[in-house]
Structure formats: structure tokens, C-alpha cells
Design an enzyme around this catalytic site. Structure first.
Site, mmCIF file in Angstrom:
data_model
loop_
_atom_site.group_PDB
_atom_site.id
_atom_site.type_symbol
_atom_site.label_atom_id
_atom_site.label_comp_id
_atom_site.label_asym_id
_atom_site.label_seq_id
_atom_site.Cartn_x
_atom_site.Cartn_y
_atom_site.Cartn_z
ATOM 1 N N GLU A 65 -0.275 106.518 -16.038
ATOM 2 C CA GLU A 65 -0.840 105.646 -14.990
ATOM 3 C C GLU A 65 -0.212 104.247 -15.046
ATOM 4 O OE1 GLU A 65 -5.175 105.460 -13.952
ATOM 5 O OE2 GLU A 65 -4.942 103.413 -14.684
ATOM 6 N N ALA A 124 -9.323 96.793 -6.650
ATOM 7 C CA ALA A 124 -10.687 96.777 -6.121
ATOM 8 C C ALA A 124 -10.695 96.019 -4.799
ATOM 9 C CB ALA A 124 -11.613 96.111 -7.123
ATOM 10 N N ARG A 183 -14.526 106.292 -5.063
ATOM 11 C CA ARG A 183 -15.435 105.400 -4.348
ATOM 12 C C ARG A 183 -15.046 103.948 -4.606
ATOM 13 N NH1 ARG A 183 -21.288 104.211 -6.512
ATOM 14 N NH2 ARG A 183 -19.957 102.888 -7.806
ATOM 15 N N ALA A 238 -17.469 109.033 -3.311
ATOM 16 C CA ALA A 238 -16.107 109.572 -3.226
ATOM 17 C C ALA A 238 -16.074 110.906 -2.475
ATOM 18 C CB ALA A 238 -15.537 109.737 -4.626
ATOM 19 N N LYS A 272 -18.135 116.857 -5.385
ATOM 20 C CA LYS A 272 -16.765 116.420 -5.078
ATOM 21 C C LYS A 272 -15.830 117.625 -5.001
ATOM 22 C CE LYS A 272 -16.222 112.774 -8.132
ATOM 23 N NZ LYS A 272 -15.783 111.422 -8.560
ATOM 24 N N GLN A 284 -12.137 109.507 -17.157
ATOM 25 C CA GLN A 284 -12.209 108.163 -17.725
ATOM 26 C C GLN A 284 -11.727 108.258 -19.175
ATOM 27 O OE1 GLN A 284 -12.417 105.019 -17.504
ATOM 28 N NE2 GLN A 284 -14.531 104.587 -16.929
#
Ligand code: FAD
Length: 291
Positions: free
Chosen positions: A17, A51, A106, A124, A164, A175
């Protein structure tokens, strides 16, 4: 290339990432990070979304850079601060840029704002449904081995995760976590709750003990005693902490792969040297098919 095809190929995958630059003048530095990390041949590279949507254009730009270096790109997209029209525009932009993979999120609810307004998204899963109507994207979602910080009940959190998947999520990325047993426990609960898509384990190599303690207290991530001892002993010596953090992440990854978790996502924090050290440590582990 669609990420779900990579995840279903039967091979171990290590992906990375990155985050996009906040300012245009930082773009060359971000391009250099892409160049150096793509040279490690990760299975794919993801690029986060600031964000509130502040980095929407640079997220797409960096995703394009990643694809130019012949690595599939996964562009993050959050919906909480956007109207449905804005999301439609962003999806059209991703399609035009040739991005096939989206991590649909989300996002964190902005503090001090009325939420949600009638034309906005709540979760989401609504974004995932929207993406499904707007093209042939491969869609990922986020999951939380220790439970999402806003959800008081882990069983309820798994129910929402299942929603989802039902909405059309092809895979999930977790996470960060520092205790593999918590992840194994989560995998068991997710499967029991009908979550049957590939789950990629998110690993954060910790090189700054103070920073991680703060992040973990916000996200509710548990720091195991074994990790705390390392942070206490080496936290004030950046070189020693970096070496210990790389070793800890390497060991976590080897333990995951050897226990049947084939897909790992490294939160590189835009540090190619750290990603390179982990790839080096795993060079034979990645290619071992276990037979
Ligand atoms: P959701 O899946 O919508 O869940 C949010 C909360 O709502 C959970 O508590 C869930 O249990 C609950 N919930 C869901 N559905 C329902 C329902 N029907 N009824 C009641 N409750 C419900 N943030 C960024 O800003 N940019 C990024 O690029 C980014 N990348 C990330 C990548 C990963 C791998 C992860 C794990 C997180 C990332 N985040 C990012 C952070 C993320 O935006 C926040 O954690 C956010 O608070 C939740 O997003 P979500 O997509 O998981 O939300």
C-alpha cells in the site's frame, strides 16, 4: 488485471500500500516511491484516498503510475463525504484512467458535521452496490480482525461484513494487526458468518513505536506484550527499531503463510527500503508452493 484473478490463482501474493501526495509538488517523490516498490514485483499495489476526497485526483494519478510500471493497481475510494453525483464522476474518472480495481470504503465520519445528509452514503455496502451498477470493476472492501471501532458487537460487525460481500465485494483487506491469533479467530468467525471471499491480511512493519501506539489507541488495535517489549527496548533507537520492526513483520508473515493465509498486504508507509527488506527476507518463502 483484476485482483480477484490473482487471489484465486493458487499462488501466495504479497502486495503493497502507498499513499498519494497531498500537494502537486510532491508528485515526483511519490512517482519515485512507485518506481522503487514496483521493482520488487508485488502482486499489486494499492493507493489510499485522502479523508474527505482531498486526494481523489492524485489517487488516480498514482494508480496510473503503478499500472505504467506493469503492476496492477487498486485505487481506494471513500464515500462518506461525497454526494452520489460526485461518486459517479469519480467512477467515470477511474474507468477512463483504465483502473479495474477499487477498494470501496465508507471512510471516517467527519467530526462536527451533520451526517449523513439525504444524498449521502451511510455504509460501504451502499458504495459497493453503486460501483456494481457503473462498470465491470473488481471490488474490495475493508475488514477489522479486532472489530470496527464503532461497532460494539463483533458478531454484528461480521453481519455487516457479510452485507458487503452480498453487495458485490470480491475480496477483503484487513486492518493491521500484531497478534496473528486474533486474525485466525476472525477468519473463523468470518467464515462461520458466511463471508466466503478471499481475505488479505494487512501487515504494518512498525518502525516508529510512538506513532504506532497512538494509531493503535485510536483504532482499538491490540499491541501484544511481545510487541510492547520490542517497542520498550528499541523504541528510542530508530535504527534498532527499524530492524526489529522488519523482523517482527517478517515473522508475522511467515507464520500467516505457513498457517494457510496466502495473501498479505504490506502497509509500506511509502518506505521502499522497508518493503525491500521484507521482500528480501521472504524471497524463497513467496515462491515455495508447499508441496
Ligand atoms: P463500513 O463497512 O461501512 O463499516 C463502518 C461501520 O458501520 C462498522 O462499524 C460497521 O459494523 C457498521 N455498519 C456497516 N453496515 C451497517 C449497517 N447496515 N447498519 C449498521 N451499522 C453498519 N480511510 C480513508 O479515508 N482512506 C483510505 O484510503 C482508507 N483505506 C483503508 C484500507 C483498509 C484496508 C482499511 C481496513 C481501512 C481503510 N480506511 C481508509 C479507513 C476506513 O475508511 C475507516 O475504518 C472507516 O471508519 C470505515 O470504513 P469501512 O469501509 O470499513 O465502513
Amino acid at each position: 488485471m483484476k485482483i480477484i484473478d490473482l487471489l484465486n490463482s493458487g499462488h501466495t501474493t504479497i502486495s503493497c500500500e502507498l499513499f498519494p501526495p497531498k500537494k502537486g509538488e510532491d508528485l515526483p517523490q511519490a512517482q519515485e516511491v512507485v518506481k522503487q516498490i514496483s521493482a520488487l514485483h508485488p502482486a499489486f499495489m494499492s493507493v489510499t484516498y485522502g479523508a474527505g476526497g482531498g486526494t481523489s485526483a492524485t489517487t488516480v494519478r498514482i494508480a496510473q503510475e503503478i499500472q505504467k510500471s506493469h503492476v496492477p493497481a487498486l485505487a481506494h475510494l471513500t464515500c462518506v463525504s461525497s454526494t452520489r453525483d460526485e461518486i459517479s464522476e469519480r467512477l467515470a474518472g477511474l474507468k477512463k484512467a483504465g483502473i479495474e480495481n477499487i477498494l470501496a470504503l465508507r471512510g471516517d465520519i467527519p467530526e462536527g458535521k451533520d451526517f449523513p445528509t439525504p444524498n449521502q452514503y451511510h455504509y460501504a455496502s451502499e458504495l459497493i452496490r453503486e460501483i456494481k451498477t457503473q462498470g465491470d470493476f473488481c471490488i474490495g472492501g475493508a475488514c477489522y480482525p479486532e472489530g470496527h471501532v464503532e461497532c460494539a458487537h463483533k458478531t454484528e460487525d461480521i453481519r455487516h461484513l457479510h452485507e458487503k460481500v452480498e453487495a458485490g465485494c470480491d475480496f477483503l483487506t484487513s486492518q493491521m494487526f500484531f497478534d496473528n491469533d486474533l486474525f485466525y479467530n476472525f477468519m473463523f468467525r468470518a467464515l462461520a458468518g458466511g463471508v466466503n471471499v478471499p481475505i488479505i491480511a494487512g501487515i504494518m512493519p512498525v518502525t516508529n513505536a510512538k506513532q504506532i501506539t497512538r494509531i493503535c489507541s485510536l483504532s482499538g488495535t491490540i499491541l501484544p506484550q511481545r510487541f510492547k517489549a520490542i517497542a520498550d527496548r528499541f523504541g528510542s533507537d530508530p535504527k534498532a527499531m527499524k530492524q526489529a520492526g522488519i523482523a517482527y513483520a517478517t515473522e508475522q508473515i511467515i507464520n500467516l503463510i505457513s498457517n494457510g493465509v496466502p495473501h498479505i498486504h504490506i502497509y509500506t508507509m511509502n518506505k521502499p527500503d522497508i518493503a525491500a527488506a521484507i521482500f528480501h527476507n521472504l524471497s524463497d518463502v513467496i515462491s515455495c508452493d508447499g508441496n
